[in-house]
Design a protein around this motif. Sequence first.
Motif, PDB file in Angstrom:
ATOM      1  N   ARG A  36       0.858  -1.191   0.000  1.00 37.90           N
ATOM      2  CA  ARG A  36       0.000   0.000   0.000  1.00 37.90           C
ATOM      3  C   ARG A  36       0.890   1.235   0.000  1.00 37.90           C
ATOM      4  O   ARG A  36       1.071   1.876   1.022  1.00 37.90           O
ATOM      5  CB  ARG A  36      -0.928   0.007   1.215  1.00 37.90           C
ATOM      6  CG  ARG A  36      -1.955  -1.076   1.191  1.00 37.90           C
ATOM      7  CD  ARG A  36      -3.049  -0.708   2.186  1.00 37.90           C
ATOM      8  NE  ARG A  36      -4.303  -1.297   1.842  1.00 37.90           N
ATOM      9  CZ  ARG A  36      -5.192  -0.763   1.012  1.00 37.90           C
ATOM     10  NH1 ARG A  36      -4.951   0.351   0.406  1.00 37.90           N
ATOM     11  NH2 ARG A  36      -6.342  -1.361   0.782  1.00 37.90           N
ATOM     12  N   MET A  37       1.446   1.515  -1.170  1.00 36.64           N
ATOM     13  CA  MET A  37       2.401   2.614  -1.289  1.00 36.64           C
ATOM     14  C   MET A  37       1.719   3.956  -1.089  1.00 36.64           C
ATOM     15  O   MET A  37       0.661   4.208  -1.653  1.00 36.64           O
ATOM     16  CB  MET A  37       3.055   2.588  -2.666  1.00 36.64           C
ATOM     17  CG  MET A  37       3.880   1.380  -2.926  1.00 36.64           C
ATOM     18  SD  MET A  37       4.557   1.453  -4.586  1.00 36.64           S
ATOM     19  CE  MET A  37       4.947  -0.245  -4.841  1.00 36.64           C
ATOM     20  N   GLY A  38       2.361   4.791  -0.294  1.00 35.15           N
ATOM     21  CA  GLY A  38       1.895   6.149  -0.114  1.00 35.15           C
ATOM     22  C   GLY A  38       2.519   7.055  -1.171  1.00 35.15           C
ATOM     23  O   GLY A  38       3.338   6.625  -1.984  1.00 35.15           O
ATOM     24  N   VAL A 142      -2.863   1.542 -17.737  1.00 33.10           N
ATOM     25  CA  VAL A 142      -2.160   1.330 -16.473  1.00 33.10           C
ATOM     26  C   VAL A 142      -2.655   2.281 -15.389  1.00 33.10           C
ATOM     27  O   VAL A 142      -3.047   1.855 -14.294  1.00 33.10           O
ATOM     28  CB  VAL A 142      -0.635   1.480 -16.660  1.00 33.10           C
ATOM     29  CG1 VAL A 142       0.076   1.530 -15.321  1.00 33.10           C
ATOM     30  CG2 VAL A 142      -0.096   0.341 -17.507  1.00 33.10           C
ATOM     31  N   PHE A 143      -2.641   3.581 -15.664  1.00 29.30           N
ATOM     32  CA  PHE A 143      -2.924   4.550 -14.605  1.00 29.30           C
ATOM     33  C   PHE A 143      -4.407   4.735 -14.322  1.00 29.30           C
ATOM     34  O   PHE A 143      -4.804   4.844 -13.161  1.00 29.30           O
ATOM     35  CB  PHE A 143      -2.270   5.892 -14.926  1.00 29.30           C
ATOM     36  CG  PHE A 143      -0.777   5.823 -14.913  1.00 29.30           C
ATOM     37  CD1 PHE A 143      -0.086   5.603 -13.738  1.00 29.30           C
ATOM     38  CD2 PHE A 143      -0.051   5.942 -16.085  1.00 29.30           C
ATOM     39  CE1 PHE A 143       1.293   5.519 -13.715  1.00 29.30           C
ATOM     40  CE2 PHE A 143       1.330   5.862 -16.076  1.00 29.30           C
ATOM     41  CZ  PHE A 143       2.002   5.653 -14.891  1.00 29.30           C
ATOM     42  N   ALA A 144      -5.243   4.776 -15.336  1.00 28.61           N
ATOM     43  CA  ALA A 144      -6.667   5.022 -15.102  1.00 28.61           C
ATOM     44  C   ALA A 144      -7.437   3.730 -14.839  1.00 28.61           C
ATOM     45  O   ALA A 144      -8.221   3.659 -13.891  1.00 28.61           O
ATOM     46  CB  ALA A 144      -7.262   5.770 -16.292  1.00 28.61           C
ATOM     47  N   MET A 145      -7.204   2.722 -15.668  1.00 25.37           N
ATOM     48  CA  MET A 145      -8.014   1.510 -15.531  1.00 25.37           C
ATOM     49  C   MET A 145      -7.483   0.559 -14.458  1.00 25.37           C
ATOM     50  O   MET A 145      -8.237   0.128 -13.589  1.00 25.37           O
ATOM     51  CB  MET A 145      -8.112   0.804 -16.882  1.00 25.37           C
ATOM     52  CG  MET A 145      -8.835   1.649 -17.938  1.00 25.37           C
ATOM     53  SD  MET A 145      -8.815   0.910 -19.565  1.00 25.37           S
ATOM     54  CE  MET A 145     -10.023  -0.374 -19.364  1.00 25.37           C
ATOM     55  N   LEU A 146      -6.196   0.226 -14.511  1.00 26.63           N
ATOM     56  CA  LEU A 146      -5.658  -0.748 -13.557  1.00 26.63           C
ATOM     57  C   LEU A 146      -5.432  -0.166 -12.163  1.00 26.63           C
ATOM     58  O   LEU A 146      -5.757  -0.799 -11.162  1.00 26.63           O
ATOM     59  CB  LEU A 146      -4.362  -1.354 -14.085  1.00 26.63           C
ATOM     60  CG  LEU A 146      -4.486  -2.195 -15.364  1.00 26.63           C
ATOM     61  CD1 LEU A 146      -3.116  -2.666 -15.828  1.00 26.63           C
ATOM     62  CD2 LEU A 146      -5.413  -3.376 -15.139  1.00 26.63           C
ATOM     63  N   LEU A 147      -4.836   1.026 -12.108  1.00 24.20           N
ATOM     64  CA  LEU A 147      -4.561   1.633 -10.804  1.00 24.20           C
ATOM     65  C   LEU A 147      -5.723   2.484 -10.285  1.00 24.20           C
ATOM     66  O   LEU A 147      -5.740   2.853  -9.118  1.00 24.20           O
ATOM     67  CB  LEU A 147      -3.280   2.484 -10.877  1.00 24.20           C
ATOM     68  CG  LEU A 147      -2.001   1.697 -11.129  1.00 24.20           C
ATOM     69  CD1 LEU A 147      -0.822   2.642 -11.291  1.00 24.20           C
ATOM     70  CD2 LEU A 147      -1.743   0.715  -9.990  1.00 24.20           C
ATOM     71  N   GLY A 148      -6.665   2.803 -11.149  1.00 22.43           N
ATOM     72  CA  GLY A 148      -7.839   3.561 -10.731  1.00 22.43           C
ATOM     73  C   GLY A 148      -7.556   5.009 -10.368  1.00 22.43           C
ATOM     74  O   GLY A 148      -8.296   5.616  -9.598  1.00 22.43           O
TER      75      GLY A 148
END
Length: 160
Positions: A36-38, A142-148
């Motif tokens: 859970r990277m900050g 990657v950024f919008a779909m996978l990482l939300g």
Amino acid sequence: MTQPDRSDLAAGLVFIAIAAAFAWAALDVRMGTLLRMGPGYFPLVLSVLLAALGALMLLRGARRPAAPAGPGQGQGPSFRVAWRPLLLVCGSALFFALTLEGLGLPLTTFATLLIAASASPQFRPAEALLTAAAFAAGAWVVFAMLLGLPFRLAGTWIGG
């Protein structure tokens, strides 16, 4: 004894100084954990990698002797600044920062990569267009779909 390569020594020191500055700033932000990277985790990891690269440059500079001055050259190293590539690459980063909200992630990524790619003397428009399109699509996935992350597909300037 031969003199060390000062350009590698200087580059290593600059890399380490930049890494230290970013690491110092990252320590003021919540780190989180590996799972859970900050917001401070990634900049700190990049800082450590940059410092390691700087240390390698220092070692390389200390082990490799400086190139001897050729005829008609002074004792110190001379270099020319490649202004066009420098301005295009730095300008592309500025473009990204200024247009992300207005154009959205895919279009901003696409245009940013085209601007940066045009800095290369080997720039080929067809390859650059295909590469930029692939990276723009990849960034969205990657950024919008996978990482939300809350990036827009279409920015506020184009009705998004």
